[in-house]
Design a protein around this motif. Structure first.
Motif, mmCIF file in Angstrom:
data_model
loop_
_atom_site.group_PDB
_atom_site.id
_atom_site.type_symbol
_atom_site.label_atom_id
_atom_site.label_comp_id
_atom_site.label_asym_id
_atom_site.label_seq_id
_atom_site.Cartn_x
_atom_site.Cartn_y
_atom_site.Cartn_z
ATOM 1 N N PRO A 34 44.909 35.126 39.100
ATOM 2 C CA PRO A 34 44.311 33.841 38.744
ATOM 3 C C PRO A 34 43.985 33.770 37.263
ATOM 4 O O PRO A 34 43.688 34.765 36.628
ATOM 5 C CB PRO A 34 43.027 33.799 39.579
ATOM 6 C CG PRO A 34 43.263 34.768 40.690
ATOM 7 C CD PRO A 34 44.147 35.821 40.109
ATOM 8 N N GLU A 35 44.006 32.579 36.746
ATOM 9 C CA GLU A 35 43.664 32.339 35.348
ATOM 10 C C GLU A 35 42.165 32.452 35.179
ATOM 11 O O GLU A 35 41.389 31.806 35.857
ATOM 12 C CB GLU A 35 44.127 30.940 34.940
ATOM 13 C CG GLU A 35 43.857 30.612 33.484
ATOM 14 C CD GLU A 35 44.262 29.191 33.169
ATOM 15 O OE1 GLU A 35 43.942 28.740 32.072
ATOM 16 O OE2 GLU A 35 44.868 28.556 34.028
ATOM 17 N N SER A 64 39.319 35.786 39.404
ATOM 18 C CA SER A 64 39.588 37.138 38.942
ATOM 19 C C SER A 64 39.871 37.137 37.452
ATOM 20 O O SER A 64 40.157 36.116 36.849
ATOM 21 C CB SER A 64 40.772 37.715 39.712
ATOM 22 O OG SER A 64 40.481 37.799 41.078
ATOM 23 N N ALA A 65 39.827 38.311 36.847
ATOM 24 C CA ALA A 65 39.962 38.405 35.407
ATOM 25 C C ALA A 65 41.369 38.094 34.951
ATOM 26 O O ALA A 65 42.325 38.141 35.699
ATOM 27 C CB ALA A 65 39.578 39.812 34.946
ATOM 28 N N ALA A 66 41.488 37.807 33.660
ATOM 29 C CA ALA A 66 42.797 37.490 33.104
ATOM 30 C C ALA A 66 43.640 38.743 33.003
ATOM 31 O O ALA A 66 43.176 39.850 33.140
ATOM 32 C CB ALA A 66 42.637 36.866 31.720
ATOM 33 N N ALA A 67 44.936 38.537 32.707
ATOM 34 C CA ALA A 67 45.833 39.676 32.586
ATOM 35 C C ALA A 67 45.420 40.543 31.427
ATOM 36 O O ALA A 67 44.922 40.080 30.422
ATOM 37 C CB ALA A 67 47.258 39.169 32.367
ATOM 38 N N GLY A 68 45.660 41.838 31.574
ATOM 39 C CA GLY A 68 45.379 42.769 30.504
ATOM 40 C C GLY A 68 43.984 43.317 30.596
ATOM 41 O O GLY A 68 43.102 42.726 31.172
ATOM 42 N N GLN A 69 43.770 44.491 30.011
ATOM 43 C CA GLN A 69 42.459 45.121 30.032
ATOM 44 C C GLN A 69 41.761 44.879 28.719
ATOM 45 O O GLN A 69 42.313 45.103 27.656
ATOM 46 C CB GLN A 69 42.623 46.623 30.279
ATOM 47 C CG GLN A 69 41.291 47.335 30.411
ATOM 48 C CD GLN A 69 41.511 48.762 30.862
ATOM 49 O OE1 GLN A 69 42.584 49.089 31.328
ATOM 50 N NE2 GLN A 69 40.515 49.580 30.713
ATOM 51 N N SER A 70 40.558 44.427 28.795
ATOM 52 C CA SER A 70 39.810 44.121 27.588
ATOM 53 C C SER A 70 39.237 45.387 26.988
ATOM 54 O O SER A 70 39.050 46.383 27.651
ATOM 55 C CB SER A 70 38.666 43.151 27.939
ATOM 56 O OG SER A 70 39.196 41.982 28.495
ATOM 57 N N LYS A 148 36.730 36.965 31.699
ATOM 58 C CA LYS A 148 37.956 37.729 31.918
ATOM 59 C C LYS A 148 37.651 39.166 32.337
ATOM 60 O O LYS A 148 38.312 40.113 31.910
ATOM 61 C CB LYS A 148 38.828 37.720 30.658
ATOM 62 C CG LYS A 148 39.208 36.315 30.192
ATOM 63 C CD LYS A 148 40.113 36.368 28.974
ATOM 64 C CE LYS A 148 40.464 34.948 28.509
ATOM 65 N NZ LYS A 148 41.342 34.955 27.321
ATOM 66 N N SER A 149 36.652 39.325 33.164
ATOM 67 C CA SER A 149 36.216 40.658 33.577
ATOM 68 C C SER A 149 36.024 40.707 35.088
ATOM 69 O O SER A 149 35.730 39.691 35.719
ATOM 70 C CB SER A 149 34.901 41.024 32.879
ATOM 71 O OG SER A 149 35.033 40.932 31.478
ATOM 72 N N ALA A 168 33.728 38.552 40.539
ATOM 73 C CA ALA A 168 34.630 37.807 39.685
ATOM 74 C C ALA A 168 34.039 37.755 38.278
ATOM 75 O O ALA A 168 32.955 38.284 38.015
ATOM 76 C CB ALA A 168 34.829 36.396 40.243
ATOM 77 N N GLU A 169 34.740 37.107 37.366
ATOM 78 C CA GLU A 169 34.215 36.995 36.009
ATOM 79 C C GLU A 169 32.953 36.132 35.992
ATOM 80 O O GLU A 169 32.715 35.310 36.884
ATOM 81 C CB GLU A 169 35.268 36.399 35.073
ATOM 82 C CG GLU A 169 35.672 34.966 35.415
ATOM 83 C CD GLU A 169 36.618 34.369 34.385
ATOM 84 O OE1 GLU A 169 36.935 35.067 33.399
ATOM 85 O OE2 GLU A 169 37.016 33.213 34.565
ATOM 86 N N ASN A 170 32.126 36.343 34.980
ATOM 87 C CA ASN A 170 30.899 35.560 34.795
ATOM 88 C C ASN A 170 30.022 35.577 36.047
ATOM 89 O O ASN A 170 29.507 34.554 36.474
ATOM 90 C CB ASN A 170 31.238 34.122 34.397
ATOM 91 C CG ASN A 170 32.011 34.053 33.101
ATOM 92 O OD1 ASN A 170 31.724 34.778 32.150
ATOM 93 N ND2 ASN A 170 33.031 33.200 33.062
ATOM 94 N N THR A 171 29.877 36.747 36.621
ATOM 95 C CA THR A 171 29.082 36.909 37.842
ATOM 96 C C THR A 171 27.963 37.895 37.591
ATOM 97 O O THR A 171 28.131 38.874 36.848
ATOM 98 C CB THR A 171 29.981 37.396 38.998
ATOM 99 O OG1 THR A 171 30.921 36.375 39.316
ATOM 100 C CG2 THR A 171 29.173 37.730 40.244
ATOM 101 N N ALA A 172 26.817 37.648 38.192
ATOM 102 C CA ALA A 172 25.685 38.564 38.080
ATOM 103 C C ALA A 172 24.999 38.658 39.441
ATOM 104 O O ALA A 172 24.798 37.649 40.122
ATOM 105 C CB ALA A 172 24.696 38.077 37.020
#
Length: 455
Positions: A34-35, A64-70, A148-149, A168-172
């Motif tokens: 997912p984007e 879910s996070a974007a492609a690639g590892q940050s 993206k994490s 998912a991203e932006n989750t706490a």
């Protein structure tokens, strides 16, 4: 004090439901990831996120996070562009080690087993720090993902009531999980922002509950996803089993295969029939619609959360100052606990009597403050893009409000973490006995936070 992987694939759609994150729309890549814009500890140099770090961008669907590892995920499995999310237990991701190689040692309770991008741990008494694979997340620690994490946490996997929790991203969120006297596991998860996918092993007599802004989820052993939007909207979808969703007015709905539970901001929960094979598309559409609605209503949503935050902060600060005055006692408990001490119920009776009412006042204020704090972080990023700018009812501009918020949020987050850590220490010092009539008689006033104080 009582406190709180057999993987079943119902159909290809059911697998997509769990693997596709939490409702984000697939991007233009040929990969199904997912984007991101939709919807052992890490090195100290890694960036942190959360109210005590860089403000995360709003992603109402929190996919879910974007492609690639940050950067900042040293130790995480290398993620090539377009890499898929980690597999459900019992499956193997492309390029992943064989299960017998990856599982040489049993997982610890609360262990972070996957991390990609910016993942932050916030524990009272310590500065927020990057978290990576192998990090143990204790009761009441806040675990947060940035843009993206992604992250995956395991709680006693393979045991009754054990769980795998994917952020998912932006989750706490934070949690409390423990075995009660009869060896049944009880877990309470407080979702502060974003979205999670959860697989809970079948329970015997234990509990697994999730608290959100306006609802409590009761789980008996199932695979489900919880999506939230900063305005308070909620979607619960289920791949197997059943989740009972109780709204703030006591109304109930049941999410199960073929049936979803949703709630718009300020409204009661409702059930709708959605075929399992179309569930992933339904969730994507729900997230997209929620994001559009949020942007259209951003001035009102910002004003509402800013009002809640502004109103709750003074009471919390006052209660926190009284709790800090008990620092000597709390410090002694922390030292004894770290040394492996096993207190008796009769230990520290005067100290516990002194701490209990002060701690309760802090908790009452904390549960009113913490969700606005994290939701405003999402809205702050939205505001940076020019969405929701205007004037608040108290006359301040939204730009002035968010400027002040960003300056004070890290300190507020530290204080909230201190209170949660104090609750952990108090429960430890109570030596497995009930917290007493004082807490029990007032727990309802804590909203979903009262779940932590159940006998």
């Amino acid at each position: 004090m009582k406190v709180l992987r057999k993987c079943s694939i119902l159909a290809l759609a059911g697998a997509v439901l769990f693997l596709s994150g939490c409702g984000a729309r697939p991007g233009p890549s040929s990969s199904p990831v997912p984007e991101a814009a939709r919807g052992t500890e890490a090195p100290e140099a890694a960036p942190s996120s959360g109210p005590a770090g860089t403000a995360a961008s709003t992603a109402a669907g929190a996919g879910s996070a974007a492609a690639g590892q940050s950067p900042g995920t040293s130790g995480s499995p290398a993620a090539a562009p377009g890499a898929a999310a980690p597999a459900v237990p019992g499956q193997t991701s492309p390029g992943a080690p064989a299960p017998e190689t990856a599982r040489k040692a049993p997982r610890r309770i609360g262990e972070l087993v996957y991390a990609e991008g910016t993942v932050t741990l916030h524990r009272g008494g310590a500065a927020p720090r990057p978290a990576d694979i192998g990090q143990v997340v204790e009761n009441f620690d806040v675990l947060q993902t940035g843009p993206k994490s992604r992250a995956t946490l395991e709680l006693d996997p393979g045991s009754p009531g054990g769980a795998e929790i994917r952020l998912a991203e932006n989750t706490a969120f934070y949690y409390e999980s423990a075995l009660s006297d009869d060896e049944t596991r009880r877990t309470v998860l407080q979702l502060l922002a974003g979205s999670v996918a959860v697989k809970v092993e079948k329970l015997a007599d234990g509990q697994f509950k999730v608290g959100t802004d306006s609802a409590v989820l009761g789980v008996r052993g199932t695979t489900f996803i919880v999506n939230t939007i900063p305005d308070g909207a909620l979607l619960v979808t289920c791949a197997e089993g059943r989740v009972e969703v109780t709204g703030g007015s006591g109304e109930r709905g049941y999410a199960q295969p073929g049936r979803i539970v949703s709630q718009k901001a300020g409204e009661s929960i409702r059930e709708d029939l959605v075929a399992l094979e179309t569930l992933a598309d339904f969730r994507v559409a729900w997230v997209d619609d929620g994001q559009k609605s949020l942007e259209a209503r951003a001035p009102r949503v910002i004003a509402g959360l800013a009002g809640r935050y502004t109103e709750a902060l003074p009471a919390f600060e006052a209660a926190y100052a009284k709790l800090k005055a008990q620092g000597t006692v709390l410090g002694a408990w922390a030292v004894a606990r770290e040394a492996g001490g096993e207190p008796k119920f009769t230990d520290w009776i005067p100290e516990k009597k002194a701490v209990a009412p002060v701690l309760f006042d802090c908790l009452a204020a904390l549960f009113k403050l913490e969700r606005p704090l994290f939701r405003l972080q999402e809205l702050s990023a939205l505001h940076d893009r020019g969405v929701g700018a205007g004037t608040l009812p108290d006359g301040r501009t939204t730009a002035a409000f968010f400027g002040a918020y960003r300056a004070e949020a890290p300190g507020v987050a530290d204080k909230l973490a201190y209170v949660r850590r104090s609750l952990l220490l108090f429960k430890w010092a109570s030596a497995g006995s009930p917290l007493g009539q004082f807490f029990g008689s007032k727990a309802e006033s804590l909203g979903s936070g009262g779940l932590f104080l159940e006998d």
